[in-house]
Design a protein around this motif. Structure first.
Motif, PDB file in Angstrom:
ATOM      1  N   ILE A  38      -4.559   1.529  -3.023  1.00 37.78           N
ATOM      2  CA  ILE A  38      -4.442   2.972  -3.201  1.00 37.78           C
ATOM      3  C   ILE A  38      -5.257   3.641  -2.098  1.00 37.78           C
ATOM      4  N   GLY A  39      -4.601   4.502  -1.330  1.00 32.92           N
ATOM      5  CA  GLY A  39      -5.289   5.249  -0.307  1.00 32.92           C
ATOM      6  C   GLY A  39      -5.122   4.621   1.069  1.00 32.92           C
ATOM      7  N   PRO A  40      -5.639   5.331   2.052  1.00 35.19           N
ATOM      8  CA  PRO A  40      -6.462   6.531   1.937  1.00 35.19           C
ATOM      9  C   PRO A  40      -5.622   7.743   1.540  1.00 35.19           C
ATOM     10  N   LEU A  41      -6.264   8.614   0.794  1.00 34.97           N
ATOM     11  CA  LEU A  41      -5.621   9.863   0.361  1.00 34.97           C
ATOM     12  C   LEU A  41      -6.462  11.030   0.831  1.00 34.97           C
ATOM     13  N   GLY A  89       0.831  -1.193   0.000  1.00 31.98           N
ATOM     14  CA  GLY A  89       0.000   0.000   0.000  1.00 31.98           C
ATOM     15  C   GLY A  89       0.864   1.240   0.000  1.00 31.98           C
ATOM     16  N   GLN A  96      -0.415   6.096  -0.239  1.00 28.80           N
ATOM     17  CA  GLN A  96      -1.318   6.467   0.850  1.00 28.80           C
ATOM     18  C   GLN A  96      -0.691   7.607   1.628  1.00 28.80           C
ATOM     19  N   ASP A  97      -1.530   8.390   2.289  1.00 30.73           N
ATOM     20  CA  ASP A  97      -0.990   9.507   3.068  1.00 30.73           C
ATOM     21  C   ASP A  97      -1.272   9.369   4.562  1.00 30.73           C
ATOM     22  N   THR A  98      -1.535   8.142   5.013  1.00 34.21           N
ATOM     23  CA  THR A  98      -1.787   7.911   6.435  1.00 34.21           C
ATOM     24  C   THR A  98      -0.536   8.191   7.261  1.00 34.21           C
ATOM     25  N   SER A 102       5.112   9.940   1.535  1.00 31.79           N
ATOM     26  CA  SER A 102       5.054   8.626   0.901  1.00 31.79           C
ATOM     27  C   SER A 102       4.472   8.732  -0.509  1.00 31.79           C
ATOM     28  N   VAL A 103       3.360   9.433  -0.646  1.00 29.31           N
ATOM     29  CA  VAL A 103       2.725   9.597  -1.958  1.00 29.31           C
ATOM     30  C   VAL A 103       3.670  10.346  -2.899  1.00 29.31           C
ATOM     31  N   GLN A 115      -1.430  -3.398  -5.635  1.00 32.29           N
ATOM     32  CA  GLN A 115      -1.232  -2.166  -4.868  1.00 32.29           C
ATOM     33  C   GLN A 115      -2.564  -1.628  -4.380  1.00 32.29           C
TER      34      GLN A 115
END
Length: 117
Positions: free
Chosen positions: A114-117, A79, A82-84, A89-90, A112
């Motif tokens: 995708i997210g959470p974004l 994953g 993601q921006d958690t 990272s993104v 892969q």
């Protein structure tokens, strides 16, 4: 064939190391003479544990050289986008993808999330 793989490798995360190990085995079984180089936070450990080439995750010159030598770029699972944990990272992984595309390399994102974004 020379593949460059990227992911959250060399960070001691058992799941990500298992993804890399599985991909290496899969590629070796199907692609005769394949050479794999991974982007890693701990290249020495990645080389030792997986028996492949590895370059430092934040060494732009080493990443550029590995990308210029490869035939294709693969993110073999996880994953990454993601921006958690952080927006970095993104930005990092999207930037790596864009660089590979700009160099004319095919990019494959396998399994892969995708997210959470």
């Amino acid at each position: 064939m020379n593949l460059f793989v990227f992911g959250y490798f060399g960070c001691g995360n058992l799941g990500d190391e298992a993804i890399l190990s599985s991909f290496i085995q899969w590629a070796g079984d199907r692609l005769q003479g394949v050479e794999i180089t991974a982007q890693s936070s701990d290249p020495a450990q990645t080389r030792k544990n997986h028996g492949i080439g590895a370059v430092p995750k934040f060494n732009a010159w080493a990443l550029w050289r590995a990308l210029s030598r490869c035939d294709a770029v693969v993110a073999p699972g996880g994953g990454l986008l993601q921006d958690t944990t952080s927006m970095r990272s993104v930005i990092y992984y999207a930037g790596l993808i864009r660089l590979a595309q700009a160099m004319g390399k095919p990019v494959f994102l396998l399994s892969q999330g995708i997210g959470p974004l």
